[in-house]
Design an enzyme around this catalytic site. Structure first.
Site, mmCIF file in Angstrom:
data_model
loop_
_atom_site.group_PDB
_atom_site.id
_atom_site.type_symbol
_atom_site.label_atom_id
_atom_site.label_comp_id
_atom_site.label_asym_id
_atom_site.label_seq_id
_atom_site.Cartn_x
_atom_site.Cartn_y
_atom_site.Cartn_z
ATOM 1 C CD GLU A 1 -0.330 9.877 14.472
ATOM 2 O OE1 GLU A 1 -1.526 10.055 14.224
ATOM 3 O OE2 GLU A 1 0.370 10.725 15.058
ATOM 4 N N GLY B 1 4.939 16.936 9.236
ATOM 5 C CA GLY B 1 5.382 18.226 9.741
ATOM 6 C C GLY B 1 6.001 18.095 11.112
ATOM 7 C CG MET C 1 5.008 11.874 16.167
ATOM 8 S SD MET C 1 3.326 11.572 15.546
ATOM 9 C CE MET C 1 2.610 10.799 16.997
ATOM 10 C CG HIS D 1 -1.733 16.383 18.960
ATOM 11 N ND1 HIS D 1 -3.003 15.876 18.798
ATOM 12 C CD2 HIS D 1 -1.259 16.555 17.693
ATOM 13 C CE1 HIS D 1 -3.284 15.757 17.524
ATOM 14 N NE2 HIS D 1 -2.250 16.172 16.825
ATOM 15 C CG ASN E 1 6.679 11.184 19.281
ATOM 16 O OD1 ASN E 1 5.992 10.338 18.731
ATOM 17 N ND2 ASN E 1 7.593 11.893 18.625
ATOM 18 C CG HIS F 1 -1.347 20.505 15.263
ATOM 19 N ND1 HIS F 1 -2.638 20.548 14.807
ATOM 20 C CD2 HIS F 1 -0.983 19.191 15.218
ATOM 21 C CE1 HIS F 1 -3.042 19.323 14.499
ATOM 22 N NE2 HIS F 1 -2.047 18.487 14.736
ATOM 23 C CD GLU F 2 2.541 18.080 15.993
ATOM 24 O OE1 GLU F 2 2.241 17.045 16.635
ATOM 25 O OE2 GLU F 2 2.118 18.286 14.843
#
Length: 873
Positions: free
Chosen positions: A128, A268, A270, A308, A272, A304-305
Site C-alpha cells: 500500500e 505502523g 499493514m 480492517h 494485508n 486497527h489492523e
C-alpha cells in the site's frame, strides 16, 4: 528550479478499469542477488458490451527487469509490447485472455521499503498504496479485485518460514536444499493487500473461537529472540476479535490469522488479508522494555489492523481519493475499542489532543485538503491526519447525529450491501441515510470541504422571561484550493450549569446555517454554557469565557471531558496573557486561583488517569496554534515559568502524592495501575524542574535506578527529567541506560528520542553526534522518527533556533532520505511547510531551505509535492 513536473491525478477524471483480473497466480524464486517473479493473470474486459478489439492493456510497473511476456501461451517479441519506466503496454488484446509476465527484482537493494524488500535478513512486502507494481506488472489500483494464489520458493535453511495471504494449501521440498509453500486466498482483494514474508522466524500460537463456533488459529511471527515479547500482542488480537463481534457483529473469515513483526517498516502496520505485517514497535512489549503507552498503542494498532478485515479488506476503496472510507472508519473503530478497554474520557482527551496538534495545523496550512481529496501527485503524501483522524471525527459525527442504534443499523447495511466491493464515501453515507431515514445531504460537505470550521458563540440572558439564548455564527476559513465555502452540518453537544455547578440542561444542537439562534426557557439564572461536550465536532469554539466560569466548569462540569477542556482553556488564557507581558518586558506572574484549581483537582478527582490529564499544561505546539504569528521563544519561556511556579508552590503536595503512588510492586498492565504510574510520574516531572539536587537524586535518580531492569514506564519518566538537567546525573543515567539496552533496537529508539527532545542548549549538536552513532541507521524509519523526527517535531525551542541551524539540519536529512526512501523524506519535511506562521526572520530561513530542496537535481515527486505546495501557497 529543478524540473520535476510530475503528473497530477484528479478525482474528477476517475474511470472504471477497462480490464479486470479475475485470478492471479504468483511464483517467487527468492535469491540472494535477485528474485524471479512469475505471474499468470486471467484477464477479461470489464464491460464486454463496450469492448473494442483495438483495446490496449496497460499494466503499471516500476524498477522491474522484464524477462518474458506470454499471451495465451505464446511468447511475445519485444515488438509486440511497449515498456516504459512506469508501465507495460500490450496492444490489440482480446476480450478474454491469459497473460504471463516474468520479471526480476532486487529486494536487497530496495531502501524505499515499498514492494518486496529485505529487513534483518528476511523478505517482506509493503504494497500500500502502489508498491505491488514494484513486484510485477499489474493493474495496480484498488478497484481491481482478484483472487490470489502465491507460490514461494526459497532456501530452506535461510528461509524456513514462507508466508502469504489466505490459507496454506501445499508445501514441500525441492532440490539444492530449497523448499516451497503455496498459499491461496479465497477472497478477492486489490493488489495493495498482497503480502509475502520469508525468513528465519519464530512464532507463538493461540486459538480463538468465534461466536459461530469456528476455531481460528492465531500466529505471531517475530525475529528470533523476541518471542517472549509478543504475548501481550496475542491477547490484544483476541480482545479485538471479541470486541468486533460484540460491537459490530463481524467475525473473522479465514482459518488462520497471522501477524509478522519486522524492524524496517515505513508505517505502523499493514492490514494485508490474513497476513498483517507490523512494525516491531507495535508488537513487542514487556514491562522492562515497553511503557504503559506502548502497551496501549500495541492494543490500538493491532485492533486497527484487525478491524480492517471488514472495513478495508472485505469492503475496500474504489480509488485512493476514497482512502478515508477505510482509514477514517477504521480509526473511529480502533478509537472506540481503546475507549471501551481503557478509559472513555482519557481516550477521548488523547484523541482530541492528537487531532488539534497534527490535523488543525494541517487544515490551516498550505497542505490543507478535504477528507476526500480532489487531487494528488503522490498518494503516499495523503496518509495524513486529515484523512485518518479528521475522517474518524466525521464518522463519529454521523454516530452522534443518528444515535448508536441507528448508526449500527447503518453499519450492518453497509456490510450487507457492499461486501466484496470497492466503493466510495458516498456509498457509505448513503447506507447510513437508508438505514436511518436521515437526510445527510448537507453533512456530505465534511468530505469535500477543507478547513476547520470556527463557531463564534455569544449569549444573552433575559432575567425577566428566564430565557437564555445562544447565538452561533459559523465560519469556514478559506484554504489554498477552496474559497467561499458553504455552511456545514455540525452537531454540538452542550450543557448549561448554574452558579453552584448544577446541571440545568444537557442537549445537542444541530447547527446547519451560517447564523443560528437557540433559545432555552425556564432558566432561573444566567447559566454557564458547557460547549462542544466530548468534542462532538472537529471545530474551534470562540466564546468569551471568564476565568471564574472556566474554574467553575473545571471543578463541577458533569461532562468529564469538558472539565478537562475547561482547565486547558483556563491555562491557555493565562499563558497567552503572560506571553504578552513577556513580549512587553513585564514581570511574569501566575494567579493564586490557578494553583488553587490544581489543589482542588488533587483533592477531589479520584480517577488518576483523568487527574494526570487535568494537571498537564497545554503543549508548546498547541499553544503555538493559538497565535497568528508563532513566538517560539515566548511560548517556551512562559510555559517553563508556569511549570516552575507550580512545582515550587506545590512541592510538598507533589512529593506526598508521588510517595503515595510509588508502589514497589511487580508491573501490571491494568488501568488502575497505569493511573497510579501516570499521576506519580506527572508529579515527578514537575519536581524535576526544581533547581534542587536533592530532589533530583532522591526521586529522579532513585526511580531510574530502581526501575531500570524491570519497569520501562518509570525508567523513561525518570530519565526524561534527568535528560533536561545539565550535569553528572544526566550523563550517568544516559550511559547506564545505553549499557543496559544497547542490544534492543526499540528501547534504543527511546534513548535517541529523549536526547533529541531535551530542553538543554546545544541539543542540535548532540543530535548531529547521535546521527553518527553506530546504533543509528538512516535507512531504518524507526531510527529516523526517534532521533530526527523527535527533534524537529517535538522540540520547537531547539528546532526553531533563530540562527536556522535546525532548518539546515532537517534539509540536509530530507535530501539524504530522498535518495533512499522518498516516503520518509516527505514525512520529515513537514515542520518546514508552515513557514508563514513564524516571525519574518524564521520565515526567511525556512523558505530558503524549502527552495534549496526544490533545487535538488533528483528530487522525488513525494518531496516535490509538499515543498512546492508549501511555497506556492
Amino acid at each position: 528550479m529543478n524540473k520535476v513536473n510530475p503528473t497530477t491525478i484528479f478525482l474528477k477524471d476517475y474511470q472504471a478499469p477497462d480490464f479486470v483480473v479475475e485470478t492471479i497466480d504468483l511464483e517467487f524464486e527468492l535469491g540472494e542477488e535477485f528474485t524471479l517473479v512469475k505471474s499468470r493473470l486471467a484477464i477479461h474486459a470489464n464491460s464486454p458490451s463496450t469492448f473494442k478489439k483495438s483495446s490496449s492493456l496497460v499494466l503499471q510497473g516500476e524498477e522491474l527487469e522484464l524477462k518474458a511476456v506470454i499471451l495465451d501461451g505464446k511468447p511475445l517479441t519485444v515488438k509486440q509490447y511497449k515498456v516504459t519506466p512506469e508501465c507495460l503496454t500490450i496492444s490489440n488484446v482480446s476480450e478474454k485472455f491469459v497473460l504471463e509476465v516474468h520479471t526480476v527484482i532486487k529486494p536487497q537493494k530496495n531502501t524505499a521499503l515499498s514492494g518486496l524488500y529485505k529487513s534483518s535478513g528476511n523478505f517482506c512486502t509493503q504494497c500500500e498504496a502502489e508498491g505491488f507494481r514494484r513486484i510485477t506488472y499489474f493493474l495496480d489500483r484498488p478497484d481491481v479485485m482478484s483472487r490470489y494464489t502465491t507460490t514461494i520458493i526459497a532456501d530452506q535453511k535461510r528461509y524456513p518460514v514462507l508466508l502469504s495471504n489466505g490459507n496454506l494449501v501445499g508445501s514441500g521440498k525441492l532440490d539444492e536444499n530449497r523448499h516451497w509453500a503455496r498459499w491461496e486466498d479465497p477472497y478477492k482483494k486489490p493488489s495493495y493487500l498482497f503480502a509475502l514474508v520469508a525468513g528465519d522466524l519464530e512464532f507463538i500460537e493461540d486459538f480463538f473461537e468465534t461466536k459461530s463456533g469456528k476455531r481460528v488459529t492465531i500466529r505471531i511471527y517475530v525475529e528470533k529472540g523476541n518471542r517472549d515479547k509478543s504475548y501481550h500482542a496475542m491477547q490484544a488480537v483476541k480482545k479485538a476479535m471479541r470486541w468486533d463481534e460484540e460491537k459490530f457483529g463481524r467475525e473473522y473469515d479465514l482459518d488462520i490469522y497471522m501477524i509478522v513483526a519486522v524492524s524496517d517498516f515505513n508505517m505502523g502496520a499493514m492490514e494485508n488479508k490474513g497476513l498483517n505485517i507490523f512494525n516491531t514497535k507495535y508488537i513487542l512489549a514487556q514491562p522492562e522494555t515497553a511503557t504503559d503507552q506502548d502497551y496501549i498503542h500495541v492494543e490500538a494498532v493491532i485492533a486497527h489492523e484487525y478491524f480492517h478485515n471488514w472495513t478495508g479488506n472485505r469492503i475496500t476503496c474504489r480509488d485512493w481519493f476514497q482512502l478515508s472510507l477505510k482509514e477514517g472508519l477504521t480509526v473511529f473503530r480502533d478509537q472506540s475499542f481503546t475507549a471501551d478497554t481503557t478509559s472513555k474520557t482519557v481516550a477521548r482527551i488523547q484523541d482530541v489532543n492528537a487531532l488539534r496538534i497534527a490535523q488543525f495545523p494541517e487544515d490551516a496550512g498550505p497542505l490543507a485538503h478535504p477528507v476526500r481529496p480532489e487531487s494528488y501527485i503522490e498518494i503516499n503524501n495523503f496518509y495524513t491526519a486529515t484523512v485518518y483522524e479528521k475522517g474518524a471525527e466525521v464518522i463519529r459525527m454521523i454516530q452522534t447525529i443518528l444515535g448508536e442504534e441507528l448508526f449500527r443499523k447503518g453499519m450492518d447495511l453497509y456490510f450487507e450491501r457492499h461486501d466484496g466491493q470497492a466503493v466510495t464515501t458516498e456509498e457509505f453515507v448513503k447506507a447510513m441515510e437508508d438505514a436511518s431515514g436521515n437526510d445527510l445531504t448537507q453533512f456530505r460537505l465534511w468530505y469535500s470541504q477543507a478547513g476547520t470550521p470556527v463557531l463564534k458563540i455569544s449569549d444573552q440572558y433575559d432575567a425577566a422571561k428566564k430565557i437564555y439564548t445562544l447565538d452561533i455564527k459559523q465560519i469556514i476559513p478559506d484554504t489554498p484550493e477552496q474559497k467561499n465555502k458553504k455552511a456545514m452540518h455540525i452537531p454540538i453537544k452542550m450543557g448549561l450549569l448554574d452558579s453552584a455547578g448544577h446541571e440545568l440542561v444537557n442537549d445537542m444542537l444541530q447547527v446547519r446555517l451560517p447564523h443560528e439562534t437557540f433559545r432555552f426557557e425556564n432558566i432561573a439564572e444566567h447559566p454557564i454554557p458547557s460547549l462542544l461536550r466530548n468534542f462532538s465536532a472537529p471545530v474551534k469554539i470562540e466564546y468569551d469565557y471568564s476565568d471564574t466560569s472556566l474554574r467553575m466548569l473545571f471543578k463541577h462540569d458533569a461532562n468529564l471531558f469538558n472539565r478537562w477542556e475547561a482547565g486547558q482553556k483556563y491555562s491557555i488564557n493565562l499563558i497567552m496573557r503572560a506571553i504578552k507581558n513577556y513580549q512587553n518586558g513585564k514581570k511574569l506572574e501566575m494567579p493564586d486561583d490557578f494553583v488553587d484549581a490544581f489543589i482542588y483537582a488533587f483533592q477531589t478527582v479520584e480517577d488518576k488517569l483523568l487527574l494526570a490529564e487535568m494537571l498537564t499544561l497545554p503543549s508548546e505546539k498547541y499553544l503555538a496554534e493559538q497565535m497568528t504569528i508563532i513566538d517560539v521563544d515566548a511560548i517556551h519561556a512562559v510555559r517553563e515559568f508556569f511549570i516552575m511556579e507550580l512545582a515550587t508552590q506545590l512541592k510538598n503536595l507533589l512529593i506526598t502524592v508521588y510517595q503515595k503512588n510509588n508502589r514497589k510492586i511487580p508491573y501490571q498492565f491494568d488501568m488502575k495501575e497505569v493511573g497510579q504510574r501516570q499521576i506519580k510520574n506527572l508529579c515527578l516531572s514537575y519536581l524535576m524542574n526544581l533547581k534542587d539536587v536533592e530532589i533530583h537524586e532522591t526521586y529522579g535518580m532513585q526511580q531510574f535506578t530502581d526501575s531500570l531492569n524491570s519497569n520501562m514506564t518509570d525508567t523513561i519518566a525518570a530519565l526524561r527529567g534527568l535528560t533536561n538537567i545539565n550535569g553528572l546525573q544526566r550523563e550517568t543515567a544516559l550511559k547506564d541506560f545505553y549499557k543496559k539496552w544497547q542490544n534492543d533496537a526499540l528501547v534504543l529508539d527511546k534513548w535517541f528520542a529523549l536526547q533529541a527532545t531535551s530542553k538543554l542548549p546545544k541539543t542540535l549538536g548532540q543530535v548531529k553526534k547521535l546521527a553518527q552513532h553506530s546504533a543509528f541507521d538512516i535507512k531504518n524509519p524507526n531510527k529516523v522518527y526517534a532521533l530526527i523526527g523527535s527533534f524537529c517535531n517535538q522540540n520547537p525551542i531547539q528546532f526553531h533556533a533563530a540562527n536556522g541551524e535546525g532548518y539546515e539540519f532537517l534539509t540536509d536529512t530530507v535530501l539524504q532520505l530522498n535518495a533512499l526512501n522518498p516516503q520518509i523524506a516527505a514525512r520529515m519535511i513537514s515542520p518546514l511547510t508552515n513557514w508563514k506562521r513564524y516571525d519574518s526572520g524564521r520565515q526567511k530561513l525556512m523558505k530558503k531551505n524549502l527552495e534549496s530542496v526544490l533545487q535538488h537535481k533528483k528530487l522525488s515527486k513525494d518531496v516535490y509535492e509538499l515543498a512546492s505546495k508549501s511555497l506556492n501557497d
